[in-house]
Design an enzyme around this catalytic site. Structure first.
Site, PDB file in Angstrom:
ATOM      1  N   TYR A  57       0.838  -1.197   0.000  1.00 39.32           N
ATOM      2  CA  TYR A  57       0.000   0.000   0.000  1.00 39.32           C
ATOM      3  C   TYR A  57       0.881   1.260   0.000  1.00 39.32           C
ATOM      4  CZ  TYR A  57      -3.074   3.721   1.514  1.00 39.32           C
ATOM      5  OH  TYR A  57      -3.740   4.924   1.589  1.00 39.32           O
ATOM      6  N   ARG A  77       2.357   9.126  12.789  1.00 41.53           N
ATOM      7  CA  ARG A  77       2.035  10.404  13.444  1.00 41.53           C
ATOM      8  C   ARG A  77       0.530  10.708  13.409  1.00 41.53           C
ATOM      9  NH1 ARG A  77       3.629  15.184   9.890  1.00 41.53           N
ATOM     10  NH2 ARG A  77       1.664  14.470   8.969  1.00 41.53           N
ATOM     11  N   ARG A 133      -9.885   5.549   8.764  1.00 39.12           N
ATOM     12  CA  ARG A 133      -8.820   5.163   7.838  1.00 39.12           C
ATOM     13  C   ARG A 133      -7.798   4.381   8.662  1.00 39.12           C
ATOM     14  NH1 ARG A 133      -9.121  10.793   5.851  1.00 39.12           N
ATOM     15  NH2 ARG A 133      -7.250  11.245   7.076  1.00 39.12           N
ATOM     16  N   PHE A 165      15.755  19.248  -1.428  1.00 39.72           N
ATOM     17  CA  PHE A 165      14.349  18.868  -1.576  1.00 39.72           C
ATOM     18  C   PHE A 165      14.087  17.491  -0.961  1.00 39.72           C
ATOM     19  CE2 PHE A 165      11.121  16.494  -3.888  1.00 39.72           C
ATOM     20  CZ  PHE A 165      10.019  17.337  -3.826  1.00 39.72           C
TER      21      PHE A 165
END
Length: 469
Positions: A190, A237, A247, A308
């Protein structure tokens, strides 16, 4: 006024954090201004559609927006559009108010709709926080179609792969009533669909831009691990928020063995000890990807691309350290403090410093580990692997100064290095003097040869004398 008050309170309560924020605002320079006129050809700020896309980026992700805007050239605009496309797809998948019969065809054809001029979607629930992005999705479509073909093809390909995985999972939940991921392997799959593929797409974009080597596309396993580290950290978290919205991403394999029947039982039953053990199991699983992430970061050569990728990875490690053995995580969403985030942004400038940040938070996690936790040994091993990676790639006895490299004199490895340096120096400069003339060298050789012959004759004479008698 409220901001000034908050800073004054911070000065009184956390003076070191106040100093960090002041340093950040004063010395951390913005690498580029996408609104500047000279940046318009690459940032697209002169177009109303692209300006709206930048606004959506700020609305949907403040943390990513800052690092995206500092990417070089057209990479900033490309990654902005890439992020908004995947955010739109994710918004449809996450919306539990959309019936499965409506959601499935939209998810499975989202890559086609992303290039269909004028397409929008307004059937999200009223409380879906990013619904406006889909209401105005036609401007994203317009900007997608403006991208260079090599970037556009990558984005559409990743979108198509991701939508299939998302659609399969949402359909399973809607038709079988199984809302849980059962195994860690299923959890990994997933996370690959929703985050690992993001890393794959980014890697392909880096290579297509020419700012990173083309062979970087061969390191998709490392790119997948980068994505999984970030995604699993967010899942850990956001536990309370996700459970309240039904969920459920934590795999049953990790939490069901402690006697919980539902994930909400972890905060409703009051069994804090077992909940902490489950949490540590989730964090151990996330730490599996730390060393791969460090390997990936070491391969990046462009500074803006490195920053980034490095900043979110460092913040993920800090978040894991914050969550570990922290019961507050089960009660509310917790986040690292602004000063801590600012410090990580300022420090995440090179691979060595990032490795030290990983090691710092791995040590904090290990320091909070409890021997009675069934995951204690696994936690120790995972933290040890991060230590080992850092020591192997950036030895702690090497001290980097501004203009030179020195070594820790109290470390035994320093003696080995100095011996190697002497051996190398001796190889470069053999003992024969630079002023020695060829005839002098020949004289020494003839003399040595004569001495050997004389000694051999003397020994032979002595042997014959003894045995001859």
């Amino acid at each position: 006024m409220g901001k000034i008050t908050a800073l004054l309170i911070l000065l009184l309560t956390h003076p070191s954090e106040f100093r960090t924020l002041v340093q950040f605002y004063l010395y951390h320079e913005q690498k580029r201004d996408i609104t500047a006129k000279q940046e318009h050809p690459t940032s697209g700020w002169d177009r109303s559609s692209m300006r709206r896309c930048w606004e959506f980026l700020d609305m949907t992700s403040r943390s990513f927006a800052a690092v995206i805007k500092e990417l070089e050239g057209d990479l900033a605009r490309t990654i902005c559009i890439y992020y908004l496309v995947l955010r739109g797809l994710d918004t449809i998948e996450d919306d539990m108010t959309i019936p499965d019969e409506i959601k499935q065809p939209i998810l499975r054809s989202f890559h086609e709709k992303t290039v269909t001029p004028g397409w929008t979607f307004s059937d999200n629930g009223p409380n879906e926080k990013d619904r406006q992005l889909l209401v105005e999705y036609d401007i994203v479509v317009e900007e997608v179609n403006r991208l260079a073909p090599q970037y556009k093809n990558i984005i559409i390909d990743i979108c198509q792969k991701m939508e299939i995985g998302m659609a399969d999972y949402t359909h399973k939940a809607a038709t079988t009533g199984t809302v849980y991921l059962e195994t860690v392997a299923e959890y990994d799959l997933y996370c690959h669909y929703v985050a690992g593929l993001v890393g794959e797409g980014l890697t392909r974009i880096w290579a297509a831009s020419g700012r990173e080597a083309s062979w970087l596309c061969e390191q998709m396993e490392l790119a997948n691990s980068m994505g999984l580290l970030l995604q699993k950290t967010n899942i850990i978290r956001d536990f309370r928020e996700d459970v309240e919205q039904r969920r459920f991403f934590w795999p049953r394999e990790i939490w069901a063995k402690y006697g919980f029947e539902e994930m909400k039982d972890m905060y409703e039953k009051g069994d804090a000890e077992h909940a902490m053990w489950i949490q540590s199991g989730m964090i151990v699983d996330a730490l599996r990807h730390a060393c791969d992430s460090l390997d990936y970061l070491r391969l990046l050569k462009n500074q803006s691309v490195f920053v980034f990728c490095a900043v979110p990875a460092c913040m993920a490690m800090a978040t894991l350290a914050l969550c570990f053995m922290n019961p507050e995580m089960f009660q509310r969403n917790i986040k690292i403090r602004k000063a801590q985030a600012a410090d990580l942004i300022m420090r995440s400038t090179n691979a060595r410093e990032v490795a030290l940040i990983f090691r710092e938070y791995a040590r904090k996690i290990h320091a909070k580990a409890k021997p009675q936790d069934p995951n204690f040994l696994r936690i120790s091993v995972m933290c040890g692997k991060i230590e080992q990676w850092c020591e192997q790639n950036y030895p702690s006895f090497v001290i980097l100064e501004r203009n030179r490299v020195t070594y820790n004199p109290s470390d035994k490895r320093t003696e080995v290095v100095k011996m190697e340096e002497k051996r190398t120096e001796a190889t470069k400069n053999p003992p024969s003097g630079p002023d020695m003339l060829p005839w002098e060298l020949a004289t020494y050789i003839v003399g040595a040869f004569t001495l050997v012959i004389g000694l051999s004759a003397l020994v032979g004479y002595a042997v014959l004398k003894v045995y001859g008698e």
